[in-house]
Design a protein around this motif. Structure first.
Motif, short mmCIF file in Angstrom:
data_model
loop_
_atom_site.label_atom_id
_atom_site.label_comp_id
_atom_site.label_asym_id
_atom_site.label_seq_id
_atom_site.Cartn_x
_atom_site.Cartn_y
_atom_site.Cartn_z
N PHE A 456 5.39 -4.52 7.78
CA PHE A 456 5.84 -2.99 7.24
C PHE A 456 7.38 -2.99 7.38
O PHE A 456 7.86 -2.57 6.75
N SER A 481 -0.36 -5.72 7.42
CA SER A 481 -0.05 -4.62 7.25
C SER A 481 1.43 -4.66 6.61
O SER A 481 2.21 -5.48 7.00
N ASN A 483 4.21 -3.06 3.11
CA ASN A 483 4.67 -1.75 2.08
C ASN A 483 4.06 -2.70 0.88
O ASN A 483 4.15 -3.70 0.60
N TYR A 484 3.42 -1.43 0.17
CA TYR A 484 2.97 -1.69 -1.14
C TYR A 484 4.04 -2.23 -2.14
O TYR A 484 3.58 -3.31 -3.00
N TYR A 510 -3.58 -3.67 4.98
CA TYR A 510 -3.09 -2.21 4.88
C TYR A 510 -1.84 -2.01 3.99
O TYR A 510 -0.60 -2.58 4.54
N TRP A 512 1.07 0.13 2.65
CA TRP A 512 1.61 1.39 2.83
C TRP A 512 2.45 1.93 1.59
O TRP A 512 3.13 1.06 1.11
#
Length: 531
Positions: A456, A481, A483-484, A510, A512
């Protein structure tokens, strides 16, 4: 050639015992008791009956035996071997049934796992569960409190359980309260302090909230205590701090673990250690914010070792943070390493880093071999080594991590399960990596035991480093996990073939920074739970 078949019963006793010791004791007893006289006699040996574990563990979580096994143990096997059992390791759902199945005249130790707070309070209040045990014969106890989803656990409840344990077992000499070291197993002995006294306790393993809780434990109520392992959430000053300068002459072994940074190393920890004048074994695992320079070998000798004339084993993992704003001229890594030249019994490793952007210096000193399960803040200055106990790793630097750095991590942490990468700098050798077809020496990185990957706070290049299959071979079932927007760019809007293989291996993702997951995103991760 005729096929040669050797049955277990044809082997010598020594070979049979050697083979069976590789198995769970419960499975040995369940499978072989009653097969024939010889195997029954072998399985009745104290090797398989004295310390009996009647639960399975997976990822440190206890699971009950299958019903068929449990039924036979309670109806037959325990009755046959009850007088040979000295230690029982149990889990909560089958605990009471096993304890009530028969008498245990020689039982001195219990390991109780997965017990919620209500069960624990009831257990140490009601004598019914322990009707088959003489209370004062229990001298050793391990209790692992699990989280009760229907009830919010508090440190006050843990204090109640801790107090009642000593009321129930009056001859307790060894207590491990909360071996998992999870936050909800911590105790705080805040006002009013409980009236606990145990003149027999010799060894204690415990997790507490504050330094004042540690001082409470050593105010004389456990005056025969010779071994103490304590995990503290935060070491800081508080109004309830017990200011006691009483010496601790009986304490021989002390271990202190605190993963929260403290400003009170020189004011609280060092004076406290001076009370242990007969200490023989010391183990320190702490994070320190310090304005008077790094902690080095000279500091440890002058402020700790010289106060302990009986000390013969000193292991440590000390991480020190210095803010650059102070004007102290801090030493180099070579200077720090030189101060340990007289530490002959241990190999000491030091690593010094300067982080200009965050305005701090960081020094990590530790005994090698390294026994902790985690290793934090690894930078490009990482000295290397083999860390077979480490399962959790975090990487941080203000200079880029290149492909070769991740290969070093692969070699140093062969059993790594969790990895966090924090680095905002792009890779300089990215173009070289992309031309890998012309550079066959660039190896594919493999982290075979990786379960969790946190990118992330990582630059786009590191997301690409982990997802492109010619750079990295991810194992199946990784939880990622990220960042999108970064994920969207690296996968070329979730269409890129070079990242598809590793993305298909993800167990969960995940993302974000987005509220909606479209169909084409889901199609790119066919076997993945997306959050």
């Amino acid at each position: 050639m005729k096929h040669l078949s050797i049955e277990l019963n044809d082997l010598p006793n020594e070979i049979i015992v050697f083979i069976l010791r590789k198995l769970y004791d419960a499975e040995v007893l369940y499978s072989l008791i009653g097969v024939n006289k010889r195997l029954t006699k072998i399985t009745h040996d104290s090797i398989f009956t004295s310390h009996l574990t009647l639960t399975y563990f997976s990822n440190d979580f206890p699971y009950p035996l299958p019903d068929s096994m449990l039924d036979r143990f309670c109806s037959q096997i325990l009755h046959e071997i009850h007088h040979k059992i000295k230690w029982l390791t149990l889990e909560s759902t089958s605990m009471q049934r096993i304890l009530r199945a028969t008498n245990y005249p020689n039982l001195y130790g219990l390991g109780l796992y997965g017990i919620n707070v209500n069960e624990a309070i009831s257990l140490f209040t009601d004598d019914i569960t322990f009707t088959c045990i003489v209370k004062n014969q229990i001298s050793s106890l391990i209790i692992d409190i699990s989280q009760d989803k229907k009830q919010i656990l508090t440190t006050n409840m843990n204090k109640i359980i801790f107090t009642r344990i000593f009321t129930m077992f009056t001859n307790l000499q060894y207590l491990d309260f909360g071996p998992s070291s999870i936050w909800y197993q911590r105790i705080s002995f805040d006002m009013p302090f409980p009236t606990i006294t145990c003149l027999n306790l010799l060894e204690l393993h415990i997790c507490v909230n504050y330094f004042s809780d540690l001082l409470y434990l050593l105010d004389g109520r456990f005056n025969k205590l010779h071994t103490l392992h304590v995990n503290i959430y935060h070491i800081k000053y508080s109004r309830s701090t017990i200011n006691s300068g009483e010496k601790l002459p009986n304490l021989k072994c002390f271990s202190l673990y605190c993963d929260m940074r403290t400003l009170a190393y020189d004011e609280l920890i060092v004076p406290f250690l001076h009370r242990m004048l007969n200490l023989e074994i010391l183990d320190l695992h702490i994070k320190v914010d310090r304005y008077k320079g790094f902690i080095n070998g000279n500091d440890l000798k002058e402020n700790i070792i010289n106060y302990m004339p009986q000390l013969n084993k000193f292991t440590f993992n000390i991480r020190v943070f210095n803010h650059i704003s102070n004007k102290i001229n801090l030493p180099s890594n070579e200077d720090i390493q030189y101060t340990f030249k007289d530490f002959k019994d241990n190999q000491i490793i030091s690593c010094v880093n300067l982080f200009q952007e965050k305005q701090f210096r960081y020094c990590h000193i530790y005994s090698y071999p390294y026994k902790m399960k985690y290793y934090d803040n690894i930078s490009n200055n990482f000295p290397g080594g083999l860390f077979k106990y480490v399962h959790k790793v975090s990487l941080y630097d203000e200079y880029p991590f290149e492909h070769e750095f991740f290969l070093r991590i692969q070699k140093s942490f062969p059993f790594m399960k969790e990895l966090t990468v924090i680095n905002a700098k792009p890779q300089k050798n990215k173009l070289y990596r992309k031309s890998k077809n012309d550079n066959q020496d660039l190896s594919i990185i493999k982290y075979p035991h990786l379960i969790r990957l946190n990118l992330f706070q990582a630059h786009d290049d590191y997301v690409e480093q982990f997802l492109v299959d010619t750079d990295m071979c991810l194992p199946n079932h990784v939880h990622l996990s990220v960042n999108y927007e970064v994920m969207k760019m690296v996968t070329e809007n979730f269409t890129r073939n070079a990242t598809r293989i590793n993305c298909e291996k993800l167990r969960s993702l995940y993302l974000w920074g987005t509220c909606e997951i479209t169909k084409h995103v889901k199609d790119y991760f066919p076997h993945t739970h997306i959050f």
